[in-house]
Design a protein around this motif. Structure first.
Motif, PDB file in Angstrom:
ATOM      1  N   VAL A   1       1.033   5.489 -15.272  1.00 59.01           N
ATOM      2  CA  VAL A   1       0.947   6.017 -13.911  1.00 59.01           C
ATOM      3  C   VAL A   1       2.322   6.574 -13.563  1.00 59.01           C
ATOM      4  N   PRO A   2       2.437   7.874 -13.272  1.00 60.56           N
ATOM      5  CA  PRO A   2       3.743   8.441 -12.940  1.00 60.56           C
ATOM      6  C   PRO A   2       4.169   8.077 -11.527  1.00 60.56           C
ATOM      7  N   GLY A   3       5.401   8.431 -11.205  1.00 59.90           N
ATOM      8  CA  GLY A   3       5.938   8.156  -9.874  1.00 59.90           C
ATOM      9  C   GLY A   3       7.105   7.205  -9.952  1.00 59.90           C
ATOM     10  N   ILE A   4       8.243   7.604  -9.377  1.00 58.40           N
ATOM     11  CA  ILE A   4       9.457   6.790  -9.476  1.00 58.40           C
ATOM     12  C   ILE A   4       9.906   6.209  -8.146  1.00 58.40           C
ATOM     13  N   ASP A   5       9.362   6.714  -7.045  1.00 63.42           N
ATOM     14  CA  ASP A   5       9.718   6.187  -5.731  1.00 63.42           C
ATOM     15  C   ASP A   5       8.578   6.486  -4.778  1.00 63.42           C
TER      16      ASP A   5
ATOM     17  N   VAL B   1      10.380  11.541   4.213  1.00 62.19           N
ATOM     18  CA  VAL B   1      11.224  10.659   3.405  1.00 62.19           C
ATOM     19  C   VAL B   1      10.829  10.731   1.939  1.00 62.19           C
ATOM     20  N   ALA B   2       9.524  10.705   1.654  1.00 65.47           N
ATOM     21  CA  ALA B   2       9.067  10.771   0.257  1.00 65.47           C
ATOM     22  C   ALA B   2       9.472  12.092  -0.390  1.00 65.47           C
ATOM     23  N   ALA B   3       9.508  13.168   0.400  1.00 68.47           N
ATOM     24  CA  ALA B   3       9.866  14.472  -0.144  1.00 68.47           C
ATOM     25  C   ALA B   3      11.357  14.598  -0.398  1.00 68.47           C
TER      26      ALA B   3
ATOM     27  N   ASP C   1       0.857  -1.175   0.000  1.00 71.33           N
ATOM     28  CA  ASP C   1       0.000   0.000   0.000  1.00 71.33           C
ATOM     29  C   ASP C   1       0.902   1.236   0.000  1.00 71.33           C
ATOM     30  N   VAL C   2       0.712   2.096  -0.974  1.00 73.89           N
ATOM     31  CA  VAL C   2       1.527   3.309  -1.048  1.00 73.89           C
ATOM     32  C   VAL C   2       1.041   4.300   0.005  1.00 73.89           C
ATOM     33  N   VAL C   3       1.969   4.807   0.793  1.00 73.07           N
ATOM     34  CA  VAL C   3       1.658   5.787   1.831  1.00 73.07           C
ATOM     35  C   VAL C   3       1.897   7.201   1.321  1.00 73.07           C
ATOM     36  N   ALA C   4       3.045   7.419   0.669  1.00 69.31           N
ATOM     37  CA  ALA C   4       3.402   8.765   0.215  1.00 69.31           C
ATOM     38  C   ALA C   4       4.345   8.668  -0.966  1.00 69.31           C
ATOM     39  N   ALA C   5       4.128   9.525  -1.963  1.00 71.75           N
ATOM     40  CA  ALA C   5       4.988   9.554  -3.157  1.00 71.75           C
ATOM     41  C   ALA C   5       5.270  11.000  -3.539  1.00 71.75           C
ATOM     42  N   GLY C   6       6.539  11.315  -3.796  1.00 77.07           N
ATOM     43  CA  GLY C   6       6.945  12.682  -4.102  1.00 77.07           C
ATOM     44  C   GLY C   6       6.701  13.060  -5.550  1.00 77.07           C
ATOM     45  N   LEU C   7       6.252  14.300  -5.745  1.00 79.43           N
ATOM     46  CA  LEU C   7       6.068  14.851  -7.088  1.00 79.43           C
ATOM     47  C   LEU C   7       7.359  15.590  -7.462  1.00 79.43           C
ATOM     48  N   HIS C   8       8.328  14.842  -7.964  1.00 80.47           N
ATOM     49  CA  HIS C   8       9.643  15.372  -8.292  1.00 80.47           C
ATOM     50  C   HIS C   8       9.668  15.897  -9.730  1.00 80.47           C
ATOM     51  N   PRO C   9      10.614  16.783 -10.067  1.00 81.97           N
ATOM     52  CA  PRO C   9      10.763  17.193 -11.465  1.00 81.97           C
ATOM     53  C   PRO C   9      10.931  16.007 -12.407  1.00 81.97           C
ATOM     54  N   ARG C  10      11.634  14.982 -11.955  1.00 80.56           N
ATOM     55  CA  ARG C  10      11.819  13.772 -12.763  1.00 80.56           C
ATOM     56  C   ARG C  10      10.480  13.104 -13.060  1.00 80.56           C
ATOM     57  N   VAL C  11       9.553  13.167 -12.116  1.00 86.04           N
ATOM     58  CA  VAL C  11       8.222  12.602 -12.320  1.00 86.04           C
ATOM     59  C   VAL C  11       7.438  13.423 -13.341  1.00 86.04           C
ATOM     60  N   ARG C  12       7.544  14.734 -13.237  1.00 86.24           N
ATOM     61  CA  ARG C  12       6.851  15.604 -14.182  1.00 86.24           C
ATOM     62  C   ARG C  12       7.351  15.380 -15.613  1.00 86.24           C
ATOM     63  N   SER C  13       8.666  15.265 -15.765  1.00 86.68           N
ATOM     64  CA  SER C  13       9.209  15.108 -17.112  1.00 86.68           C
ATOM     65  C   SER C  13       8.825  13.756 -17.715  1.00 86.68           C
ATOM     66  N   ALA C  14       8.707  12.727 -16.879  1.00 88.28           N
ATOM     67  CA  ALA C  14       8.229  11.440 -17.393  1.00 88.28           C
ATOM     68  C   ALA C  14       6.771  11.535 -17.806  1.00 88.28           C
ATOM     69  N   ALA C  15       5.989  12.286 -17.028  1.00 89.02           N
ATOM     70  CA  ALA C  15       4.559  12.398 -17.305  1.00 89.02           C
ATOM     71  C   ALA C  15       4.258  13.249 -18.535  1.00 89.02           C
ATOM     72  N   ASN C  16       5.172  14.140 -18.913  1.00 88.66           N
ATOM     73  CA  ASN C  16       4.932  14.914 -20.138  1.00 88.66           C
ATOM     74  C   ASN C  16       5.748  14.395 -21.323  1.00 88.66           C
ATOM     75  N   GLY C  17       6.453  13.265 -21.123  1.00 85.87           N
ATOM     76  CA  GLY C  17       7.167  12.606 -22.200  1.00 85.87           C
ATOM     77  C   GLY C  17       8.501  13.208 -22.559  1.00 85.87           C
ATOM     78  N   SER C  18       8.989  14.181 -21.763  1.00 88.20           N
ATOM     79  CA  SER C  18      10.221  14.886 -22.127  1.00 88.20           C
ATOM     80  C   SER C  18      11.485  14.286 -21.527  1.00 88.20           C
TER      81      SER C  18
ATOM     82  N   GLY D   1       3.796   3.148 -12.109  1.00 87.72           N
ATOM     83  CA  GLY D   1       4.365   4.149 -11.214  1.00 87.72           C
ATOM     84  C   GLY D   1       3.792   4.111  -9.810  1.00 87.72           C
ATOM     85  N   THR D   2       4.360   4.934  -8.954  1.00 85.64           N
ATOM     86  CA  THR D   2       4.054   4.883  -7.523  1.00 85.64           C
ATOM     87  C   THR D   2       2.927   5.808  -7.095  1.00 85.64           C
ATOM     88  N   MET D   3       2.416   6.642  -7.985  1.00 87.95           N
ATOM     89  CA  MET D   3       1.324   7.531  -7.614  1.00 87.95           C
ATOM     90  C   MET D   3       0.001   6.801  -7.767  1.00 87.95           C
ATOM     91  N   ALA D   4      -0.190   5.857  -6.864  1.00 89.47           N
ATOM     92  CA  ALA D   4      -1.344   4.979  -6.898  1.00 89.47           C
ATOM     93  C   ALA D   4      -1.602   4.474  -5.485  1.00 89.47           C
TER      94      ALA D   4
END
Length: 320
Positions: free
Chosen positions: A60-64, A110-112, A32-49, A85-88
């Motif tokens: 589903v985005p999220g890398i950790d 920790v997630a942050a 069960d995911v408790v917390a997942a950080g919205l990192h720049p790396r996550v944003r770039s994966a989600a917009n395909g860049s 991804g981990t944002m679930a």
């Protein structure tokens, strides 16, 4: 399960139902995911860049994330390549890419901090043979990763740490985190060059989250002012918040001992990164390294994606 689902690289993810992933290998479990950080790396994966993006949708985005096992064990884990991804609400964890956290750990902290902290931690511990007593300049020190880099450099024994960034107010706050000097990057070119020459001429390492124009200004300013140009200057490129490219005259590579290298996914092996996780998580869990987090429920992912926050903050999506 519910998850943040990306159906177009041109639009933020939305909170939708998505098939629950299933463990496949012998080392995999569902948590069960408790917390997942919205990192720049996550944003770039989600917009395909991002340079590792495969271009497949939906995703589903999220890398950790921080997750909890069925028997209550709290884990920090890095998602496997190609995994959902981990944002679930739930995610598959490869136990070889996870570490156990103390039961009283703040999962949001920790997630942050793990992902942004990992950038400078791995660079100094794995990409370089960093020695206590060295001096460090952090370009982009007022951002979330840069603030942590200042703290990490001091924690690993840097004798002197200089923070450079655009916000005078946030630069002054860095002194409470261990910065010995700060360099504003919002003056004239000559003012910036003069301050860099005065405060960072003889640093041993530059941790660069900016690239682009600030790096074009900083390299000549520092090299021209060095007491001994043959002294090695390790310039570690980690981020490109100010631009993807620079123009570097070849003379600077001949007239000084400038060592340009990058640190990130690909230049550092997965096993080397994973080996550093326990020590970094310990420092975050004990409060030796601190970041700024903004917690929001996963169901508000669409709003979180467009939310304006300080560069020194990190949004963390939680399953409440």
């Amino acid at each position: 399960m519910h998850a943040a689902v990306v159906r177009s690289f041109d639009a933020p993810p939305r909170f939708e139902t998505f098939p629950t992933p299933s463990p496949q290998g012998e080392h995999e479990i569902l948590v069960d995911v408790v917390a997942a950080g919205l990192h720049p790396r996550v944003r770039s994966a989600a917009n395909g860049s991002h340079y590792t993006s495969g271009g497949s949708l939906p995703m589903v985005p999220g890398i950790d994330a921080v997750g909890r096992t069925s028997d209550g064990e709290l884990l920090y884990f890095v998602a496997s390549d190609g995994a959902v991804g981990t944002m679930a609400e739930q995610a598959v964890v490869d136990r070889r890419r996870a570490i156990t956290l103390p039961a009283d750990t703040d999962p949001i902290a920790v997630a942050a901090a793990m992902n942004p902290g990992m950038s400078s931690w791995v660079a100094l511990r794995s990409r370089l043979n960093f020695q206590p007593g060295a001096s460090v300049l952090v370009l982009g020190a007022t951002g979330n990763a840069g603030r942590l880099a200042v703290q990490i450099a001091k924690l690993l024994g840097a004798e002197r740490v200089v923070g450079a960034g655009r916000s005078p107010e946030r630069l002054q706050l860095l002194k409470d985190l261990g910065a010995d000097a700060v360099v504003p990057l919002n003056g004239s070119d000559q003012e910036i060059a003069n301050t860099l020459a005065r405060e960072a001429a003889d640093v041993d390492v530059v941790i660069d989250y900016l690239w682009g124009q600030p790096t074009e200004q900083a390299i000549p300013a520092i090299l021209k002012a060095r007491t001994d140009r043959s002294k090695a200057l390790h310039w570690v490129q980690i981020g490109s918040m100010a631009g993807q490219d620079i123009s570097l005259p070849s003379a600077f590579l001949r007239a000084g001992n400038l060592n340009l290298l990058g640190s990130g996914q690909g230049s550092v092996g997965t096993h080397a990164i994973l080996a550093e996780l326990p020590a970094l998580a310990h420092e975050i869990s004990t409060g030796a390294l601190t970041g700024e987090s903004v917690a929001m429920p996963l169901r508000q992912v669409h709003e979180a994606w467009g939310m304006h926050i300080s560069p020194s903050q990190r949004i963390v999506l939680t399953n409440n």
